[in-house]
Scaffold this motif. Sequence first.
Motif, PDB file in Angstrom:
ATOM      1  N   ARG A  62       0.858  -1.185   0.000  1.00 31.93           N
ATOM      2  CA  ARG A  62       0.000   0.000   0.000  1.00 31.93           C
ATOM      3  C   ARG A  62       0.893   1.233   0.000  1.00 31.93           C
ATOM      4  O   ARG A  62       1.992   1.218   0.554  1.00 31.93           O
ATOM      5  CB  ARG A  62      -0.888   0.056   1.256  1.00 31.93           C
TER       6      ARG A  62
ATOM      7  N   SER B 239       0.913   5.624   0.465  1.00 28.94           N
ATOM      8  CA  SER B 239       0.248   6.841   0.924  1.00 28.94           C
ATOM      9  C   SER B 239       0.966   8.002   0.242  1.00 28.94           C
ATOM     10  O   SER B 239       2.136   8.255   0.513  1.00 28.94           O
ATOM     11  CB  SER B 239       0.384   6.937   2.447  1.00 28.94           C
TER      12      SER B 239
ATOM     13  N   SER C 269      -5.662   9.500   0.674  1.00 25.81           N
ATOM     14  CA  SER C 269      -6.017   8.095   0.537  1.00 25.81           C
ATOM     15  C   SER C 269      -4.791   7.196   0.588  1.00 25.81           C
ATOM     16  O   SER C 269      -3.668   7.638   0.397  1.00 25.81           O
ATOM     17  CB  SER C 269      -6.753   7.866  -0.788  1.00 25.81           C
TER      18      SER C 269
ATOM     19  N   GLU D 161      -3.416   3.839  -1.301  1.00 22.22           N
ATOM     20  CA  GLU D 161      -3.669   3.126  -2.559  1.00 22.22           C
ATOM     21  C   GLU D 161      -2.919   1.803  -2.596  1.00 22.22           C
ATOM     22  O   GLU D 161      -1.762   1.731  -2.210  1.00 22.22           O
ATOM     23  CB  GLU D 161      -3.219   3.983  -3.747  1.00 22.22           C
ATOM     24  N   SER D 162      -3.579   0.770  -3.103  1.00 24.90           N
ATOM     25  CA  SER D 162      -2.917  -0.522  -3.291  1.00 24.90           C
ATOM     26  C   SER D 162      -2.139  -0.488  -4.602  1.00 24.90           C
ATOM     27  O   SER D 162      -2.444   0.294  -5.510  1.00 24.90           O
ATOM     28  CB  SER D 162      -3.946  -1.647  -3.332  1.00 24.90           C
ATOM     29  N   GLU D 163      -1.130  -1.354  -4.717  1.00 25.58           N
ATOM     30  CA  GLU D 163      -0.386  -1.416  -5.972  1.00 25.58           C
ATOM     31  C   GLU D 163      -1.281  -1.878  -7.115  1.00 25.58           C
ATOM     32  O   GLU D 163      -1.089  -1.475  -8.255  1.00 25.58           O
ATOM     33  CB  GLU D 163       0.840  -2.325  -5.840  1.00 25.58           C
TER      34      GLU D 163
ATOM     35  N   ASP E  95      -4.460  -1.041  -7.539  1.00 28.06           N
ATOM     36  CA  ASP E  95      -5.183   0.151  -7.998  1.00 28.06           C
ATOM     37  C   ASP E  95      -4.261   1.081  -8.791  1.00 28.06           C
ATOM     38  O   ASP E  95      -4.671   1.672  -9.789  1.00 28.06           O
ATOM     39  CB  ASP E  95      -5.784   0.907  -6.820  1.00 28.06           C
ATOM     40  N   ILE E  96      -3.011   1.197  -8.341  1.00 27.63           N
ATOM     41  CA  ILE E  96      -2.045   2.036  -9.050  1.00 27.63           C
ATOM     42  C   ILE E  96      -1.771   1.444 -10.438  1.00 27.63           C
ATOM     43  O   ILE E  96      -1.745   2.173 -11.441  1.00 27.63           O
ATOM     44  CB  ILE E  96      -0.742   2.177  -8.235  1.00 27.63           C
TER      45      ILE E  96
ATOM     46  N   THR F 221      -4.547   2.235 -12.740  1.00 28.50           N
ATOM     47  CA  THR F 221      -4.497   3.644 -13.136  1.00 28.50           C
ATOM     48  C   THR F 221      -3.447   3.858 -14.224  1.00 28.50           C
ATOM     49  O   THR F 221      -3.682   4.592 -15.191  1.00 28.50           O
ATOM     50  CB  THR F 221      -4.201   4.539 -11.910  1.00 28.50           C
TER      51      THR F 221
ATOM     52  N   SER G  68      -5.285  14.016  -4.890  1.00 28.57           N
ATOM     53  CA  SER G  68      -4.985  12.636  -4.512  1.00 28.57           C
ATOM     54  C   SER G  68      -4.611  11.874  -5.771  1.00 28.57           C
ATOM     55  O   SER G  68      -4.697  12.382  -6.870  1.00 28.57           O
ATOM     56  CB  SER G  68      -6.181  11.983  -3.818  1.00 28.57           C
ATOM     57  N   PHE G  69      -4.230  10.627  -5.585  1.00 29.02           N
ATOM     58  CA  PHE G  69      -3.727   9.810  -6.678  1.00 29.02           C
ATOM     59  C   PHE G  69      -4.788   9.618  -7.725  1.00 29.02           C
ATOM     60  O   PHE G  69      -5.902   9.414  -7.574  1.00 29.02           O
ATOM     61  CB  PHE G  69      -3.250   8.456  -6.120  1.00 29.02           C
TER      62      PHE G  69
END
Length: 181
Positions: free
Chosen positions: A97, A99, A130, A132-134, A136-137, A140, A180-181
């Motif tokens: 994760r 931040s 937030s 973020e999990s890898e 989700d990244i 994206t 945010s991301f």
Amino acid sequence: VQRFIYLSGSCVFKNRDNKAYSENDIPDPDNVKGISAFQGESLVLSLAVLSKMELCILRLPEVVYVPRDRSECSGRIAELCMNAVISGEMNIWTRERHSFLYISDAVHAIFLLANADKLIRPLYNLPTLSIESEYDIARTVSKALGREIPIIEAPEKGSDGVWLSGDLFCKDFSFSALTSF
């Protein structure tokens, strides 16, 4: 000089499962970067007793910026992006994760701290919007590239990450990260 602000980071803490670190948590670094940052914090706090100027520590999470060239592309997220472009796939750590804090939000927070009439505390953590999990990244990055990039999970690597609780900074300075991301 009336005020000195030492910029530190979440690296002063080891990874801990699903709990944000507050300003009251005792640092326990487990790498050279974290040990160095913690030594700097300790020096600032000891100088605060002897100095007539206001001294403050501001801990930042991972800071995100747009690199100027390839030489500035370092870190885990840059690695994911480069792998997507070069090999056409992304190897992620399932548990990892992150931040993030955008550089513009960090600059805004430093400005607030530097221009405050009086510092209330000697130490603040800066929060993010937030975690973020890898995975989700990686999704994206795939979306930004405009094509489906295979995501390969490696569950045995990674950790839950380190993130900071910035409740005190938000309260004392009416701060909220704007991006945010």
